[in-house]
Design an enzyme around this catalytic site. Structure first.
Site, PDB file in Angstrom:
ATOM      1  N   TYR A  21       0.710  -1.153  -0.045  1.00 42.28           N
ATOM      2  CA  TYR A  21       0.004  -0.037  -0.023  1.00 42.28           C
ATOM      3  C   TYR A  21       0.852   1.038  -0.128  1.00 42.28           C
ATOM      4  CZ  TYR A  21      -4.132  -2.857   0.487  1.00 42.28           C
ATOM      5  OH  TYR A  21      -5.064  -3.936   0.021  1.00 42.28           O
ATOM      6  N   ASN A  59     -13.760   3.021  -5.943  1.00 42.98           N
ATOM      7  CA  ASN A  59     -12.318   3.435  -5.936  1.00 42.98           C
ATOM      8  C   ASN A  59     -11.912   3.723  -4.797  1.00 42.98           C
ATOM      9  OD1 ASN A  59     -12.882   2.781  -8.648  1.00 42.98           O
ATOM     10  ND2 ASN A  59     -13.138   4.945  -8.976  1.00 42.98           N
ATOM     11  N   HIS A  76     -15.116   0.986  -0.127  1.00 45.06           N
ATOM     12  CA  HIS A  76     -13.955   0.404  -0.165  1.00 45.06           C
ATOM     13  C   HIS A  76     -12.729   1.019   0.624  1.00 45.06           C
ATOM     14  CE1 HIS A  76     -15.116  -2.911  -3.181  1.00 45.06           C
ATOM     15  NE2 HIS A  76     -15.846  -2.863  -2.148  1.00 45.06           N
ATOM     16  N   CYS A  84      -7.293   2.815  12.507  1.00 50.74           N
ATOM     17  CA  CYS A  84      -6.847   2.276  13.804  1.00 50.74           C
ATOM     18  C   CYS A  84      -7.905   0.837  13.917  1.00 50.74           C
ATOM     19  CB  CYS A  84      -7.003   3.128  15.232  1.00 50.74           C
ATOM     20  SG  CYS A  84      -6.664   2.263  16.658  1.00 50.74           S
TER      21      CYS A  84
END
Length: 138
Positions: A21, A59, A76, A84
């Site tokens: 990511y 998206n 999403h 957290c």
């Protein structure tokens, strides 16, 4: 091969998942991708339509916001936010997340990408179903 889109992979190898990511955030930013005509058209519809307009997107980028849309659900999650896992606090993701990063709200070492992974429920489904149930135009 690691599947970076599920929680079990994150538990097994958080560094590898976070690196995935981190790379996506870096690549998206360096590509200098801009909102296109469709993003701007949805923002214009929201601004000019007399009724409620809600944009629901799968998206994880911020192109809708940068295109001007304000009433928006990222079902999403978002590439540019962190979450957290202990208290559900969200904040702007740093350029590089690390395993064990602490939540700025509760201090728990439970930071993760704010991405809905396989097996997790997309965000705000109750609100999405409510709006769909009242929609005259879809």
């Amino acid at each position: 091969m690691i599947q970076p889109a599920d929680y079990e992979a994150f538990q097994r190898d958080p560094k590898k998942v976070l690196d995935f990511y981190n790379d996506r955030r870096r690549d998206f930013k360096s590509a200098n991708i801009r909102p296109n005509a469709a993003h701007r058209a949805l923002a214009r519809l929201e601004a000019e339509y007399d009724g409620e307009v809600l944009v629901v997107t799968q998206n994880v980028d911020d192109l809708h916001e940068r295109g001007g849309t304000q009433n928006l659900i990222h079902m999403h999650g978002g590439l540019n936010t962190a979450l957290c896992a202990a208290c559900d606090h969200r904040w702007p993701a740093p350029a590089k997340m690390h395993a064990g990063d602490a939540c700025p709200a509760c201090g728990a070492p439970a930071a993760r990408p704010d991405i809905v992974w396989f097996g997790e429920m997309p965000y705000q489904m109750d609100r999405i179903f409510d709006v769909l149930g009242r929609a005259h135009i879809f």
